[in-house]
Design an enzyme around this catalytic site. Structure first.
Site, PDB file in Angstrom:
ATOM      1  CD  GLU A  47       0.017   2.036  -4.126  1.00 61.63           C
ATOM      2  OE1 GLU A  47      -0.325   1.449  -3.092  1.00 61.63           O
ATOM      3  OE2 GLU A  47       1.174   2.441  -4.323  1.00 61.63           O
ATOM      4  CD  GLU A  79       2.380   6.499  -3.092  1.00 60.68           C
ATOM      5  OE1 GLU A  79       2.961   5.446  -2.744  1.00 60.68           O
ATOM      6  OE2 GLU A  79       1.190   6.717  -2.859  1.00 60.68           O
TER       7      GLU A  79
HETATM    8  O1  IFM Z   1       2.448   4.046   2.224  1.00 64.40           O
HETATM    9  C1  IFM Z   1       2.150   3.510   0.988  1.00 64.40           C
HETATM   10  C2  IFM Z   1       1.148   4.368   0.253  1.00 64.40           C
HETATM   11  O2  IFM Z   1      -0.019   4.558   0.986  1.00 64.40           O
HETATM   12  C3  IFM Z   1       0.775   3.720  -1.061  1.00 64.40           C
HETATM   13  N1  IFM Z   1       1.942   3.376  -1.825  1.00 64.40           N
HETATM   14  C4  IFM Z   1       3.019   2.676  -1.170  1.00 64.40           C
HETATM   15  C5  IFM Z   1       3.381   3.389   0.116  1.00 64.40           C
HETATM   16  C6  IFM Z   1       4.537   2.656   0.816  1.00 64.40           C
HETATM   17  O3  IFM Z   1       4.189   1.339   1.117  1.00 64.40           O
END
Ligand code: IFM
Length: 428
Positions: free
Chosen positions: A160, A333
């Site tokens: 990210e 994710e």
């Molecule tokens: O916890 C975070 C992660 O580190 C990166 N993506 C989003 C998740 C939830 O906010």
């Protein structure tokens, strides 16, 4: 058509959010260990977090029990390289043990090299303002690749960039997003180069992007318009185009035309093997001139963290990025934060999360059924953990963590996800 036989079912975590042991065995601090007062809720720290550094065997056993096929974790840069030019063998050994044990258990290890935790020594040397940081990152990538690539096939250079670039600018307000972007992209390209060069087996490499897309809304926006809006210049650095067009297509968004040179692009645009995206919800239509804002719908379902419940984002994300980038798609994710607690029967009942997993996965299935090459899904996160500026209140885990005792309790949703995995998605 249902999920392919070799579909990758798993979970993900990140070093700073779970490991703790912030000053043990030669590790030096990351920017998250030294955040200025008042930035993190209740001034909580990630110094102990889930104490995974000491409890990793227990955590791996839980994964095994749940039938996970893969595990994406990140390496803490400052645990491995505590100062420029120094390698911390004890730090490397921790990841070596983790990878050995995962492979013995038949769980595919997937490594993220950078998940937001810039070492303080890198920050003090100029961080993302300096091109030199991309050389430091290349060196770090080489060290980790040499140490783990006999058993690790899947590599992610970073997680990210949209988020860690903005966090960086918050800490260093003199930095400009364009120069920060350039150095991040150079770091990515150089790390890909290092992984390809030093890997002991063919590597599958990606960059994990925050997969923010627009989705069609009846009477407001049709699918073609949503797709075009997903990659519009107006999304700027929060969108995917800003980062992934240079990285995959070798094309420079107009806002970066004066920042990225042809020589930069030769480094940045390295062949990748998959398109890795973290997808939780679709974007805010207010971002589009004249659009409506679904976040403004009174009482619409949201997670504990305020993320809107928008399962279709999974389908549109897969479809739109496949159309544009032509790489197999991996959901690195996706997950739900909930007000979880241990109930009077000693269990954690979390039907909202179970329903979330079910309905988000149905949309992944829809993409698979349409022939879009989605290769896997990793739930965020294995454990409740340190949710950055929100501290420990926000719980995303399949496993509940009591931060006072470090006791783990497997939530109902984890057992449900285990059933999904066991049936390869047939029970959805
Ligand atoms: O916890 C975070 C992660 O580190 C990166 N993506 C989003 C998740 C939830 O906010």
């Amino acid at each position: 058509m249902s999920f392919p036989k070799n579909f990758i079912w798993g979970t993900a975590t990140a070093a700073a959010q779970i490991e703790g042991a912030w000053d043990e065995d030669g590790r030096t601090p990351s920017i998250w260990d030294t955040m200025p007062e008042g930035k993190i809720a209740r001034n909580e720290t990630c110094h102990v977090a889930c104490d995974h550094y000491h409890r990793w065997k227990e955590d791996l056993k839980i994964m095994k029990k749940l039938g996970m096929k893969a595990y994406r974790f990140s390496v803490s840069w400052s645990r491995v390289i505590p100062r420029r030019g120094e390698i911390n063998e004890k730090g490397l050994k921790f990841y070596r043990n983790l990878v050995d044990c995962l492979t013995e258990m038949g769980i595919e290890p997937m490594v993220t090299l950078f998940h937001s935790d810039m070492p303080v020594w890198v920050f003090e040397a100029g961080g993302w303002k300096k091109e030199k940081t991309s050389d430091d990152f290349e060196d770090y990538a080489r060290v980790v690749t040499e140490a783990l690539s006999d058993k690790v096939k899947y590599w992610f250079t970073m997680n990210e960039p949209q988020c860690f670039a903005s966090d960086y600018i918050m800490l260093d307000p003199e930095a400009r997003m364009e120069e920060v972007t350039r150095n991040i992209l150079l770091a990515h390209g150089k790390a890909v180069r290092a992984i390809r060069k030093y890997a002991k087996q063919p590597a599958k490499i990606g960059l994990v992007i925050m997969g923010l897309c627009m989705e069609p809304v009846e009477g407001v926006m049709d699918e073609l318009t949503a797709e075009a809006a997903t990659f519009s210049e107006e999304m700027r650095y929060m969108g995917m185009k800003w980062w992934m067009d240079p990285v995959i297509l070798g094309e420079i968004p107009s806002a970066l035309q004066n920042t990225l040179s042809e020589d930069d692009m030769k480094i940045i645009c390295q062949p990748l093997d998959l398109f890795a995206g973290n997808v939780y919800f679709s974007a805010n239509y207010a971002d589009i001139p004249g659009g409506v804002n679904p976040l403004a719908v009174p009482g619409m379902p949201k997670s504990q963290l305020g993320m809107p419940f928008k399962p279709k984002c999974m389908y549109y994300f897969a479809k739109f990025v496949w159309h544009r980038y032509h790489l197999p798609v991996l959901f690195t994710e996706n997950g739900f934060s909930n007000v979880d607690f241990i109930m009077s029967d000693g269990k954690v009942h979390d039907p909202q999360r179970q329903d979330y997993i079910h309905r988000y996965l149905l949309e992944v299935k829809r993409a698979v059924e349409e022939g879009i090459p989605v290769i896997g899904y990793l739930y965020w996160s294995l454990l409740d953990n340190f949710e950055w500026f929100h501290g420990y209140d926000i719980r995303f885990g399949l496993v509940y963590v009591d931060y006072q005792t470090q006791q783990r309790t497997i939530k109902d949703s984890a057992y449900y996800y285990a059933d999904v995995i066991r049936s390869n998605g047939e029970i959805l």
